[in-house]
Design an enzyme around this catalytic site. Structure first.
Site, mmCIF file in Angstrom:
data_model
loop_
_atom_site.group_PDB
_atom_site.id
_atom_site.type_symbol
_atom_site.label_atom_id
_atom_site.label_comp_id
_atom_site.label_asym_id
_atom_site.label_seq_id
_atom_site.Cartn_x
_atom_site.Cartn_y
_atom_site.Cartn_z
ATOM 1 N N GLY A 60 0.761 -1.240 0.000
ATOM 2 C CA GLY A 60 0.000 0.000 0.000
ATOM 3 C C GLY A 60 0.796 1.296 0.000
ATOM 4 N N ASP A 118 -4.968 1.765 10.816
ATOM 5 C CA ASP A 118 -6.387 1.529 11.094
ATOM 6 C C ASP A 118 -6.479 0.999 12.535
ATOM 7 O OD1 ASP A 118 -9.048 0.784 10.938
ATOM 8 O OD2 ASP A 118 -8.791 -0.708 9.384
ATOM 9 N N ASN A 121 -2.760 -2.911 14.408
ATOM 10 C CA ASN A 121 -2.145 -4.245 14.566
ATOM 11 C C ASN A 121 -0.833 -4.344 13.785
ATOM 12 O OD1 ASN A 121 -4.184 -5.280 16.192
ATOM 13 N ND2 ASN A 121 -5.420 -5.904 14.444
ATOM 14 N N THR A 122 -0.828 -3.800 12.581
ATOM 15 C CA THR A 122 0.360 -3.905 11.730
ATOM 16 C C THR A 122 1.552 -3.180 12.349
ATOM 17 O OG1 THR A 122 -1.091 -3.935 9.803
ATOM 18 C CG2 THR A 122 1.241 -3.541 9.388
ATOM 19 N N LYS A 146 -6.811 6.449 10.880
ATOM 20 C CA LYS A 146 -8.217 6.421 11.296
ATOM 21 C C LYS A 146 -8.223 6.514 12.822
ATOM 22 C CE LYS A 146 -9.793 3.409 7.504
ATOM 23 N NZ LYS A 146 -10.301 2.053 7.156
ATOM 24 N N ASP A 174 -5.899 -0.599 -1.744
ATOM 25 C CA ASP A 174 -6.680 -1.481 -2.609
ATOM 26 C C ASP A 174 -7.940 -2.012 -1.946
ATOM 27 O OD1 ASP A 174 -5.161 -3.154 -0.740
ATOM 28 O OD2 ASP A 174 -6.040 -4.823 -1.863
HETATM 29 P P1 IMP Z 1 -4.147 -2.128 10.670
HETATM 30 O O1 IMP Z 1 -3.186 -3.247 10.976
HETATM 31 O O2 IMP Z 1 -5.562 -2.469 11.069
HETATM 32 O O3 IMP Z 1 -3.721 -0.787 11.235
HETATM 33 O O4 IMP Z 1 -4.253 -1.999 9.118
HETATM 34 C C1 IMP Z 1 -3.211 -1.618 8.384
HETATM 35 C C2 IMP Z 1 -3.273 -2.077 6.954
HETATM 36 O O5 IMP Z 1 -4.570 -2.480 6.534
HETATM 37 C C3 IMP Z 1 -2.901 -0.910 6.105
HETATM 38 O O6 IMP Z 1 -1.518 -0.833 5.924
HETATM 39 C C4 IMP Z 1 -3.658 -1.192 4.828
HETATM 40 O O7 IMP Z 1 -2.860 -2.003 3.986
HETATM 41 C C5 IMP Z 1 -4.892 -1.932 5.272
HETATM 42 N N1 IMP Z 1 -6.036 -0.992 5.402
HETATM 43 C C6 IMP Z 1 -6.538 -0.416 6.522
HETATM 44 N N2 IMP Z 1 -7.589 0.388 6.265
HETATM 45 C C7 IMP Z 1 -7.766 0.323 4.920
HETATM 46 C C8 IMP Z 1 -8.699 0.962 4.017
HETATM 47 O O8 IMP Z 1 -9.584 1.756 4.382
HETATM 48 N N3 IMP Z 1 -8.552 0.636 2.703
HETATM 49 C C9 IMP Z 1 -7.607 -0.221 2.231
HETATM 50 N N4 IMP Z 1 -6.704 -0.819 3.040
HETATM 51 C C10 IMP Z 1 -6.787 -0.555 4.371
HETATM 52 MG MG MG Z 2 -0.248 -0.922 4.523
#
Ligand code: IMP
Ligand code: MG
Length: 190
Positions: A60, A118, A121-122, A146, A174
């Site tokens: 991304g 978001d 976790n990542t 977010k 994506d």
């Molecule tokens: P997290 O681990 O929940 O913070 O999510 C991180 C990863 O999820 C990001 O690096 C994105 O690749 C994907 N992601 C989170 N939100 C979105 C969105 O609204 N659209 C597309 N990909 C997302």
């Molecule tokens: Mg990402």
């Protein structure tokens, strides 16, 4: 030669990816302005001293990484890691390292470049991986945040744009692997 017809195709009010419709949300001009603001802060912080190692999280972050790095005026290195947590429009909560880190991070000041934070976790997982590998420090720099979804303790030092808890695509992001090539950001139109 610039192909203006192709440029127009990639700047549209609405797009359809798989089964879902999206409408324009953040135009490229606004994205570039926000990246410029982040670049100014990084340029100020790293104008003297040790040069950092950027780690861009694939897939991304490729557009964000490219546009941000062109605005930096200090010496830096860039490496890539591929992680995956999303399936469709939901985070699975389970982070997979799909492509491992090629550069040594031992003793380095690392700046993680993310497309979007978001649930967080990542970045929590990546922060752990990098500290385990001996990084001196880990800072997070994300194009999008977010805030209503993010409940983790790790401070996010650089945020270009904060958005509501909606699903977005474009500018690297994506929906099931489609939509990454658009220069603007689109939001799911329910
Ligand atoms: P997290 O681990 O929940 O913070 O999510 C991180 C990863 O999820 C990001 O690096 C994105 O690749 C994907 N992601 C989170 N939100 C979105 C969105 O609204 N659209 C597309 N990909 C997302
Ligand atoms: Mg990402």
């Amino acid at each position: 030669m610039i192909n203006f017809a192709a440029a127009n195709i990639l700047s549209m009010e609405r797009i359809k990816l798989h089964d879902k419709e999206f409408r324009i949300f953040i135009p490229n001009e606004k994205i570039q302005q926000s990246i410029c603001d982040v670049a100014k802060r990084l340029n100020e912080k790293y104008k003297s001293g040790v040069s950092p190692l950027f780690i861009s999280v694939l897939n991304g972050s490729f557009m964000f990484t490219s546009d941000l790095l062109k605005l930096l005026d200090f010496q830096c290195e860039i490496s890539f890691i591929k992680l995956s947590s999303y399936s469709g429009t939901e985070s699975t909560g389970e982070i997979r390292e799909v492509l491992g880190l090629a550069s040594p991070v031992n003793g380095r000041d690392v700046i993680v470049l993310e497309d979007i934070v978001d649930t967080g976790n990542t970045i929590v997982e990546l922060n752990k991986i990098l500290l385990d590998k001996g990084a001196s420090s880990v800072s997070i720099c994300t194009l999008l945040l977010k805030p209503d979804a993010y409940k983790k303790d790790i401070a996010i030092e650089y945020v270009a744009i904060s958005i509501p808890n909606d699903f977005i695509v474009g500018y690297g992001l994506d929906y099931n692997e489609l939509g990454r090539q658009y220069k603007d950001i689109y939001v799911l139109d329910q």
